[in-house]
Design a protein around this motif. Structure first.
Motif, PDB file in Angstrom:
ATOM      1  N   MET A  44      37.619  44.888  37.162  1.00  0.00           N
ATOM      2  CA  MET A  44      37.971  45.298  35.801  1.00  0.00           C
ATOM      3  C   MET A  44      38.772  44.238  35.057  1.00  0.00           C
ATOM      4  O   MET A  44      38.630  44.068  33.839  1.00  0.00           O
ATOM      5  CB  MET A  44      38.747  46.613  35.835  1.00  0.00           C
ATOM      6  N   THR A  45      39.605  43.505  35.768  1.00  0.00           N
ATOM      7  CA  THR A  45      40.570  42.623  35.097  1.00  0.00           C
ATOM      8  C   THR A  45      40.149  41.159  35.039  1.00  0.00           C
ATOM      9  O   THR A  45      40.961  40.299  34.700  1.00  0.00           O
ATOM     10  CB  THR A  45      41.944  42.730  35.787  1.00  0.00           C
ATOM     11  N   GLY A  46      38.914  40.864  35.395  1.00  0.00           N
ATOM     12  CA  GLY A  46      38.443  39.496  35.197  1.00  0.00           C
ATOM     13  C   GLY A  46      37.924  38.771  36.414  1.00  0.00           C
ATOM     14  O   GLY A  46      37.744  37.550  36.375  1.00  0.00           O
ATOM     15  N   GLY A  47      37.703  39.465  37.513  1.00  0.00           N
ATOM     16  CA  GLY A  47      37.098  38.832  38.684  1.00  0.00           C
ATOM     17  C   GLY A  47      38.045  37.993  39.514  1.00  0.00           C
ATOM     18  O   GLY A  47      37.665  36.969  40.087  1.00  0.00           O
ATOM     19  N   GLN A  48      39.316  38.422  39.607  1.00  0.00           N
ATOM     20  CA  GLN A  48      40.279  37.679  40.412  1.00  0.00           C
ATOM     21  C   GLN A  48      40.048  37.921  41.912  1.00  0.00           C
ATOM     22  O   GLN A  48      39.384  38.878  42.314  1.00  0.00           O
ATOM     23  CB  GLN A  48      41.711  38.104  40.061  1.00  0.00           C
TER      24      GLN A  48
ATOM     25  N   THR B 152      40.591  31.630  42.095  1.00  0.00           N
ATOM     26  CA  THR B 152      40.346  30.641  43.167  1.00  0.00           C
ATOM     27  C   THR B 152      39.173  29.753  42.730  1.00  0.00           C
ATOM     28  O   THR B 152      38.087  29.814  43.305  1.00  0.00           O
ATOM     29  CB  THR B 152      40.017  31.332  44.509  1.00  0.00           C
ATOM     30  N   PRO B 153      39.389  28.917  41.714  1.00  0.00           N
ATOM     31  CA  PRO B 153      38.296  28.094  41.181  1.00  0.00           C
ATOM     32  C   PRO B 153      37.731  27.113  42.198  1.00  0.00           C
ATOM     33  O   PRO B 153      36.598  26.659  42.060  1.00  0.00           O
ATOM     34  CB  PRO B 153      38.940  27.365  39.998  1.00  0.00           C
ATOM     35  N   ASN B 154      38.497  26.789  43.229  1.00  0.00           N
ATOM     36  CA  ASN B 154      38.016  25.900  44.282  1.00  0.00           C
ATOM     37  C   ASN B 154      37.597  26.668  45.541  1.00  0.00           C
ATOM     38  O   ASN B 154      37.343  26.065  46.577  1.00  0.00           O
ATOM     39  CB  ASN B 154      39.109  24.877  44.643  1.00  0.00           C
ATOM     40  N   GLY B 155      37.548  27.969  45.421  1.00  0.00           N
ATOM     41  CA  GLY B 155      37.174  28.802  46.561  1.00  0.00           C
ATOM     42  C   GLY B 155      38.402  29.299  47.310  1.00  0.00           C
ATOM     43  O   GLY B 155      39.459  28.655  47.309  1.00  0.00           O
ATOM     44  N   ARG B 156      38.270  30.440  47.956  1.00  0.00           N
ATOM     45  CA  ARG B 156      39.396  30.982  48.726  1.00  0.00           C
ATOM     46  C   ARG B 156      39.700  30.084  49.920  1.00  0.00           C
ATOM     47  O   ARG B 156      38.842  29.818  50.761  1.00  0.00           O
ATOM     48  CB  ARG B 156      39.080  32.393  49.214  1.00  0.00           C
ATOM     49  N   ASP B 157      40.938  29.649  49.986  1.00  0.00           N
ATOM     50  CA  ASP B 157      41.415  28.794  51.068  1.00  0.00           C
ATOM     51  C   ASP B 157      42.248  29.655  52.011  1.00  0.00           C
ATOM     52  O   ASP B 157      43.323  30.133  51.645  1.00  0.00           O
ATOM     53  CB  ASP B 157      42.251  27.656  50.485  1.00  0.00           C
ATOM     54  N   VAL B 158      41.772  29.875  53.219  1.00  0.00           N
ATOM     55  CA  VAL B 158      42.469  30.787  54.129  1.00  0.00           C
ATOM     56  C   VAL B 158      43.856  30.275  54.511  1.00  0.00           C
ATOM     57  O   VAL B 158      44.746  31.061  54.845  1.00  0.00           O
ATOM     58  CB  VAL B 158      41.629  31.064  55.389  1.00  0.00           C
ATOM     59  N   LEU B 159      44.065  28.970  54.474  1.00  0.00           N
ATOM     60  CA  LEU B 159      45.391  28.430  54.782  1.00  0.00           C
ATOM     61  C   LEU B 159      46.396  28.790  53.699  1.00  0.00           C
ATOM     62  O   LEU B 159      47.591  28.924  53.960  1.00  0.00           O
ATOM     63  CB  LEU B 159      45.321  26.908  54.950  1.00  0.00           C
ATOM     64  N   GLN B 160      45.901  28.958  52.492  1.00  0.00           N
ATOM     65  CA  GLN B 160      46.768  29.289  51.364  1.00  0.00           C
ATOM     66  C   GLN B 160      46.776  30.789  51.061  1.00  0.00           C
ATOM     67  O   GLN B 160      47.816  31.369  50.757  1.00  0.00           O
ATOM     68  CB  GLN B 160      46.333  28.522  50.110  1.00  0.00           C
TER      69      GLN B 160
ATOM     70  N   THR C   1      38.023  39.126  49.231  1.00  0.00           N
ATOM     71  CA  THR C   1      37.259  37.956  48.782  1.00  0.00           C
ATOM     72  C   THR C   1      36.953  37.053  49.980  1.00  0.00           C
ATOM     73  O   THR C   1      37.822  36.788  50.804  1.00  0.00           O
ATOM     74  CB  THR C   1      38.060  37.176  47.722  1.00  0.00           C
ATOM     75  N   LEU C   2      35.727  36.587  50.070  1.00  0.00           N
ATOM     76  CA  LEU C   2      35.305  35.804  51.222  1.00  0.00           C
ATOM     77  C   LEU C   2      35.899  34.395  51.224  1.00  0.00           C
ATOM     78  O   LEU C   2      36.241  33.850  50.169  1.00  0.00           O
ATOM     79  CB  LEU C   2      33.782  35.698  51.255  1.00  0.00           C
ATOM     80  N   GLU C   3      36.007  33.810  52.397  1.00  0.00           N
ATOM     81  CA  GLU C   3      36.484  32.434  52.522  1.00  0.00           C
ATOM     82  C   GLU C   3      35.560  31.494  51.743  1.00  0.00           C
ATOM     83  O   GLU C   3      34.335  31.557  51.870  1.00  0.00           O
ATOM     84  CB  GLU C   3      36.521  32.022  53.990  1.00  0.00           C
ATOM     85  N   GLY C   4      36.142  30.657  50.914  1.00  0.00           N
ATOM     86  CA  GLY C   4      35.376  29.707  50.121  1.00  0.00           C
ATOM     87  C   GLY C   4      34.801  30.282  48.841  1.00  0.00           C
ATOM     88  O   GLY C   4      34.222  29.542  48.031  1.00  0.00           O
ATOM     89  N   GLN C   5      34.965  31.578  48.611  1.00  0.00           N
ATOM     90  CA  GLN C   5      34.379  32.207  47.426  1.00  0.00           C
ATOM     91  C   GLN C   5      35.148  31.828  46.162  1.00  0.00           C
ATOM     92  O   GLN C   5      36.374  31.875  46.118  1.00  0.00           O
ATOM     93  CB  GLN C   5      34.365  33.725  47.585  1.00  0.00           C
ATOM     94  N   VAL C   6      34.412  31.465  45.129  1.00  0.00           N
ATOM     95  CA  VAL C   6      34.992  31.108  43.845  1.00  0.00           C
ATOM     96  C   VAL C   6      35.235  32.373  43.027  1.00  0.00           C
ATOM     97  O   VAL C   6      34.342  33.214  42.879  1.00  0.00           O
ATOM     98  CB  VAL C   6      34.080  30.146  43.069  1.00  0.00           C
TER      99      VAL C   6
END
Length: 253
Positions: free
Chosen positions: A129-133, A147-155, A138-143
């Protein structure tokens, strides 16, 4: 409810246009819940507690009583209602952001407590609803928009598998994950909805079903491509299965 009955009669699924985006999986799950309530004959004593987000619209299309909870608090509200009116059937309908982010503590403590309420979590792996955050699922690496560079599991940590967390809890009696990616999966999901509500009707304890659904808008994909992505990516990590089913044990006894 009496006023609704005058307007809509005994109809459960109301003749209204969904406000869900085209191709949204919420429409499928809303229909499955309606079909289960009707099949079990429990409409007049069923109450829906909805969370914040796209899932918060689900009760707009059903001729049942509903409570709108604060963000993440639907399980806590459901428990309060069930304690006050144990003869009624109460279920929560929440997205993965509402249910497993701000509401994770309420959900897990409700499951562990074992009071017979039912929680449905619709997992479209982002805040729709709020913009696709990014959401907990959210899957690892998913934009996503955050997470414009993809989900980083370390972060950001790993995608959260919710039913796996509650499957070993004594209070949880029916725990499942289903998908709506294709017709076969939808039939299995329909069965789990009925079993989860039936678990509550029999007073066995807490029941939970997670649904893997597509969000074409949030994924920025066409409807067919979003379903394909869900089937190829989401269910690989979030594998549909029945984690716990004490319904069968109870029937044998």
């Amino acid at each position: 409810m009496q006023e609704l009955a005058k307007i809509y009669g005994e109809t459960l699924l109301l003749d209204k246009k969904f406000s869900y985006c085209p191709g949204c999986g919420h429409g499928i799950v809303t229909r499955l819940v309606a079909e289960a309530i009707e099949a079990l004959g429990i409409r007049k004593r069923t109450v829906s507690v909805v969370g914040i987000g796209c899932g918060g619209f689900s009760h707009h299309y059903l001729n049942i009583d509903a409570i709108e909870a604060m963000h993440g608090r639907a399980p806590a509200v459901a428990v309060g209602y069930k304690v006050a009116k144990p003869e009624n059937i109460v279920y929560t309908y929440q997205g993965d952001g509402d249910c497993s982010a701000i509401g994770l503590a309420e959900l897990l403590h409700t499951a562990n407590r074992g009071i017979p309420v039912t929680c449905f979590m619709i997992n479209n792996n982002l805040f729709g609803m709020t913009g696709g955050q990014m959401s907990p699922s959210t899957l690892e690496g998913q934009v996503t928009s955050t997470t414009p560079n993809g989900r980083d599991v370390l972060q950001h940590g790993y995608p959260l598998r919710v039913p796996e967390m509650m499957a070993d809890m004594h209070g949880a009696k029916y725990v499942a994950r289903e998908s709506v990616c294709d017709a076969k999966s939808i039939r299995k999901a329909a069965s789990s909805v009925r079993k989860a509500l039936d678990c509550q009707m029999k007073g066995l304890g807490f029941s939970f079903v997670e649904f893997i659904v597509p969000c074409p808008t949030g994924l920025k994909l066409s409807v067919p491509d979003s379903y394909k992505w869900n089937k190829e990516k989401m269910v690989e990590y979030f594998k549909p299965q029945i984690f716990k089913n004490e319904m069968e044990q109870n029937d044998e006894n």
